[in-house]
Each structure stands twice: as C-alpha cells, then as structure tokens.
Design a protein around this motif. Structure first.
Motif: not given
Ligand SMILES: Cc1ncc(C[n+]2csc(CCOP(=O)(O)OP(=O)(O)O)c2C)c(N)n1
Lengths: 100, 554
Positions: A27-28, A31, A35, A67-68, A71-72, A75, A77, B118, B122-123, B126-128, B132, B147, B152, B181, B301-303, B307
């Motif tokens: 999903s991550h 998605g 997105r 490339a972008q 990078s995403q 990120k 995790e 969950y 997601i969108p 940063k993380h979720n 369980r 995290i 960032r 970190r 943030d590298m991304a 961009k």
C-alpha cells in the motif's frame, strides 16, 4: 496517471526495492506512485530472506521525473534500498505470455 | 514488570518526556485512558473535537520543536483527526498520533466504529503502524518519536487494536526513548562550491523556508547574511527566522509579498535556498521565478533538491550545520552596492498598509496588537485574508513566534493551535487572529480554552464573510459573490460568553486601543471582536499562474 507531455517514447526500467515484509508495504509503495501521478506498468513481489524482507520489482518509464520518484521512494521507512535496473526486464516480457 | 499494553504505552510516553497529551476517549480507547488516568506525569487535555486535539498537539509541537501526542478512539475519532495530521505533514510538524482500533479478531468485518485507519493515514503521515502484537509496542513507540523528529520532521500514526491494549506483557527493562537521528554528513566539496558562488555573486538573495525554523537555524542564517551582505526573504513558514526590521530582511515573498521583495528577487543573480521547497504560493510561475539566478539549494530532505527547480549546487543536510560551515568559507563582504539597490527598491515600492492608523481596520488592528506586545508573545492565525494581513504587517522577530497553517491552509487551525501553544509555554501571551469563517470551524474549543484557563486572546476580524473567497470572486469572477457572504450576523460575543469566556468588543469601545490593552492584559482566555470592512483586500496579489513580478495592487 503520468501522461507524458508529448507522444514521446520512454525507455522502460525496473526499480528493485528491498522492503520490510509486512502487510501494508505494498500500500505504501503503490500509493506513493499513484499519489505522485507516476505510472507503474508492472509489479512483481516476492518474500526473500526467510520472509523477513520482500523484493518488489516495478516496471516504470524512465521519464524526467524518475530521479525525483526514486528520492521519494527512498524516504519510505519500510524501504531498505532501491536499485535501478535496465536489462532485467525479461521477466516482465516472459510474464506477458501468462497474461494473454 | 507485568504491564498491560496500555500501561506500557503510558510508561514509554512518560520516559519519552511527554507531559501533556490531548484527545477524546471512546470504546476501544478506554483501556488506554484507564492507564493514562494512573499516570503521575502525563496530563490529558480533553478536546471538544478530535481535530481540535490534533491542532492542540500541533500548537505544542510548533512552539517547542518537539513531537507532541494526540489520542483518539477508533472510527469517527480517527477520521476526525485526519485534517490536523495532514496539516502537520504539509508543514513538517512532528506529531505522534495514537488511535485505538477495534479488536484484532474483528478487523475486516465492518465492526462498529471500524475504519481502515492504517490505510487512511498512509498518504498523510511520514510513517504509520497497525500494531499486531503487544511486544511490538516496545520498538514502535520509541521508533515513532525517532521518525517524527528526525530529518524533515512530520507526523506519525500508531493504530492499536483494543486487545493489544489489554494484552499483558512482562518487561524486564524499558527500551531507550527514541531520539532524533543525526543529520547526514555535509559534503565539504559542495559547500566549497556554494561558498565560491556566494563570493562571486553580485546580487545574491537568501530564500528562507520553514526548514530554517525546524532546524533552529535563524541566528546562524542571520549571522551569515550579515557577514556576506545577503538580503534575505522568508516564506510564510519562515517568518521570524530573521527579524523583519533587520536591514537585510526582505520580508515575505510570493503571492502576497511586498512589491520590493518580488522585484528584488527578480534582480537576483544567485538564490541561496535554505529549508524551502519552491512552493507555488511562494514562487508564482516557476519558470519565471528568479530568471537570472543560479541556485544553491540546501535541505535536509533529499527529495526536495531538484523537485521544482534544478539547483546548481544541491546539498543535503541540516540547515543550521550547513550555514555554520558556510560561514567559515564565505568572505566578509558588505555588498554595499546591492544593499543600496535593495534599500532603494524598499523606498520606491514599500508595502502599502492603508488605514494602518485606525486600530479597527485590518492592518491597523494588527499593528495595534503588536504595539501592546513584546517578542515573547506567540502569534497564531487561522486561514484567510486576516492570515495574510498579519503575515504582512506583524513585526515578527523570533523563530516560533508565529504559528500558521501554511501548506494545507486549514481554516480552524487557529484556536486549538493557540491552546496547545499556551499549554506548552504558559508564561507567554498567545494571540490568535481569526476570521469569522475560520473561528466557526473549531469554535467548540473555546470550552477547552476556558476549562484549561489558557492565556489565549482570540481576535476575530469579523467581515461577515469568507473574505479571501469574496476577494477572489470580486477580482477574478466578475464580482459574482456566491456562497462567500454570511447572510446573518453571528453574535460571537454571546457565543464566547456561553462558553464562559471574557469578551471585549472594539466596535462598541470609545477607546479601542485601551480596550485592546485590557484584553491582552486580562488573565486567561478572552475574545476580542472587531468588525472589518468586507471590501478590504489583501494586496499586492500575484494572480494564479502569473510571475511574482506581475502583482496587482499594493
Ligand atoms: C477547511 C477549509 N475549508 C475551506 C477553505 C477555503 N478558504 C480559504 S480562505 C477561506 C475564507 C476564510 O474566511 P475567514 O476565516 O472569515 O477569514 P477572512 O478571509 O474573512 O479573513 C476559505 C473558505 C480552507 N482554506 N479551509
């Protein structure tokens, strides 16, 4: 999704992702591509390392935003690593036969 | 130790240094609330809507720079949090959001108050996680803080089924708290090239974004600017990074930036982008932004690097560390000619502040408030014209003095974020500039403000309209005002009184400045009401899609 501006033909490449293997990772990854309006043309996913990790192969177009996009992806995790491969696409071509 | 999952969470939050959480309970969350009730360290602030809880946590995080925690139950509790979490994502605010979920065995059965938290989160995070197994809490909770605060910053979301909260676990020693970190090592070659570009530039400009605030880099950036004669412009998110009255400050750029700011950027031969992301509201038409400038882009943030605009030198790293390193490489240079040119642009094209001498006008009220306060106050806004008037006219001089919803632009941010700011830093006066439209979006949090006795002064700039929409329709839709004016006037004073808030009405006051002074000095929360002319606009304005130099008005 991800329509190129001109009728340009882009080379296809395979992104190879190493990810933590748990429900939700797909999903991550999917998605994120949806997105950011980046088309994924094929997906393969298999567990490796006794099921601790999974390997995901994504068949994508090598357009200017790749490339972008990488990078995403980096990120996320749950993504341990991303490699870009060109030649290993045969597996996708061979799979086509199964989808006829 | 023999603990339940819920007790373990509370212990882990305690050792993470959490002293305040905000939320609303519900069925599946009750084990967690029961454990929280036993905590001697953590105080729970009951919000009146989960979105309020999310923004209260944001207020705490924005003033402190540390991850704050909000809680909700499953289903509607979780969905009500979504806007506040999405807002945190777009503004890179560290949050740890914890929701309860229906028991594991019922997941996927459309159980009462079950939603795919969950999947929904997601969108916007940063993380979720969907937890369980109770043992996973030992890694997930510290990881969540790590995290949220590393790199960032941003929000993370932990969804926990009820049976995981009630499950028991034996814990010999608690895991260490999750810490930020270390930032990636700086590339010294690239820093050297950046310094060469700066040394060679004739008309360089610093373009500061919210990353400067997140990295606590304001002082370092100001020192670099002074050393090398670098005028600096700030995004909406970066206001306060450099004092606006600093001779090198160019104020805010972009859609509602001053004319001199956008004109100076047009003349830049080098743009040093620090913790900023070329947002469309800041740069206008990307192809026409700083057309002559080479670009150095520094971001954690590298991304973000490349961009929107391809930089000549891209450096990933902590902005404060990078700027400190640059200071040892950049030549001292007053750059007199360029600074004089900038001063000339400021004289020729100043920010116009019509009616500023009248404290009951849009700009006048902002200045009147500023005149009563020092830099220790925290200034919060909602979203709309009032937000832009404050951004343009308030003399920001301190990082984290200014809290606003930038990326998502969420009406309803102001009041709960102000409550959170005040809870985290009770010694400060917190002023919330709001519009009558925005205030209605989380007005129930007046109840929370009164219950907590927070030092929040809500100033409602009442134009009986969704002013910014009204302005767009007036200017770009043939004056066809539709669904933007409220047909009836709302009596905000009575509403506030109903919640037990003190009320001050500038409209009825023979001496509005004196009334304002009493309001700002009053103990606890209060509402200050002031009618604003609906015809007033935010100027200058860059029309959508235009270059920043193609401003209307101002
Ligand atoms: C939650 C949300 N809904 C809609 C919008 C679109 N919007 C932006 S500004 C605005 C009007 C704001 O009105 P008000 O709070 O009264 O402030 P004013 O512009 O009058 O100062 C609207 C509807 C938004 N930003 N946020």
């Amino acid at each position: 999704m991800g329509i190129p501006h001109e009728e340009q033909v882009f080379e296809k490449v395979v992104l190879e992702l190493s990810v933590h293997n748990h429900p939700g990772v797909m999903s991550h990854v999917c998605g994120l591509f949806a997105r950011r309006a980046f088309n994924v043309e094929g997906i393969l996913c298999m567990p490796v390392d006794a099921g601790h990790e999974s390997r995901i192969w994504l068949l994508v177009r090598n357009d200017t935003r790749l490339a972008q996009m990488i990078s995403q992806v980096e990120k996320l995790e749950d993504v341990i690593g991303v490699a870009q491969r060109g030649a290993d696409r045969r597996v996708f071509e061979q799979l086509e036969a199964f989808f006829q | 130790m023999h603990l339940s999952g819920a007790q373990l969470i509370v212990r882990l939050l305690e050792q993470q240094g959490i002293r305040l959480v905000s939320g609303i309970p519900g069925g599946p969350a009750l084990p967690l609330y029961d454990a929280l009730a036993q905590s001697m360290q953590i105080r729970h602030v009951l919000a009146r809507h989960e979105q309020g809880a999310g923004f209260i946590a944001q207020g705490m995080a924005r003033v402190s720079g540390h991850a704050a925690v909000c809680l909700a139950s499953s289903g509607p509790g979780a969905t009500n949090l979504v806007t506040a979490i999405a807002d945190a994502k777009l503004d890179s605010i560290p949050l740890v959001c914890i929701t309860a979920q229906v028991p594991s065995a019922m997941i996927g059965t459309d159980a009462f108050q079950e939603v795919d938290t969950y999947g929904i989160s997601i969108p916007i995070t940063k993380h979720n996680w969907l937890v369980r197994d109770v043992r996973d809490l030992l890694t997930i909770i510290p990881e969540a803080f790590r995290i949220a605060e590393s790199g960032r910053p941003g929000p993370v979301w932990i969804d926990i089924p009820k049976d995981v909260l009630t499950a028991s676990i034996d814990v010999a020693v608690l895991p260490l708290p999750g810490l930020r970190r270390a930032a990636p090592e700086l590339n010294l070659d690239l820093l050297g090239r950046a310094a060469e570009l700066i040394n060679a530039a004739k008309t360089p400009v610093l373009y500061l974004g919210g990353g400067v605030i997140a990295a606590n880099a304001g002082a370092a950036v100001t020192a670099l600017a002074e050393q090398a004669g670098l005028p600096a412009t700030m995004t909406l998110m970066a206001l306060g990074a450099m004092p606006v009255d600093h001779p090198l400050s160019l104020g805010m750029l972009g859609m509602h930036g001053a004319r001199y700011t956008n004109y100076a950027l047009e003349e830049a031969d080098l743009l040093v982008v620090l913790g900023a992301r070329f947002d469309d509201r800041a740069i206008g038409n990307a192809d026409k932004f700083c057309p002559k400038a080479a670009i150095i882009h520094i971001d954690i943030d590298m991304a973000e690097l490349g961009k929107i605009r391809r930089p000549d030198v891209a450096i990933q790293g902590d902005v404060a560390a990078a700027v400190e390193a640059l200071r040892s490489l950049v030549q001292a240079n007053p750059r007199t000619q360029w600074c004089e040119r900038v001063a000339e642009l400021k004289r020729q094209h100043p920010l116009a502040l019509p009616h500023v001498e009248d404290p009951c006008s849009h700009y006048g009220l902002v200045h009147a408030v500023a005149a009563e306060l020092d830099d220790e106050a925290v200034i919060v806004t909602d979203v709309g014209q009032h937000q832009m008037w404050v951004a343009q006219a308030y003399p920001f001089r301190r990082s984290r003095q200014w809290l606003t919803s930038g990326g998502l632009g969420t009406m309803g941010f102001g009041l709960p974020a102000s409550i959170g700011a005040s809870l985290a830093q009770p010694e400060r006066t917190v002023v919330c500039f709001s519009g009558d439209g925005s205030l209605k979006m989380n007005i129930q949090e007046m109840d929370t403000a009164v219950e907590e006795g927070v030092n929040v002064k809500v100033i409602v700039m009442d134009n009986q309209s969704l002013g910014l929409v009204h302005q767009q329709q007036d200017m770009f839709y043939g004056k066809r005002i539709f669904a933007a004016d409220y047909k009836r006037h709302t009596n905000f004073q009575k509403i506030a009184e109903g919640f037990g808030m003190q009320v001050f009405d500038l409209d009825a006051s023979p001496d509005p400045r004196a009334t304002l002074r009493s309001a700002l000095k009053a103990k606890g929360p209060c509402l200050v009401h002031c009618s604003i002319d609906v015809q007033q606009k935010v100027f200058p304005m860059v029309p959508p899609g235009a270059a920043n130099t193609e401003m209307i008005g101002g």
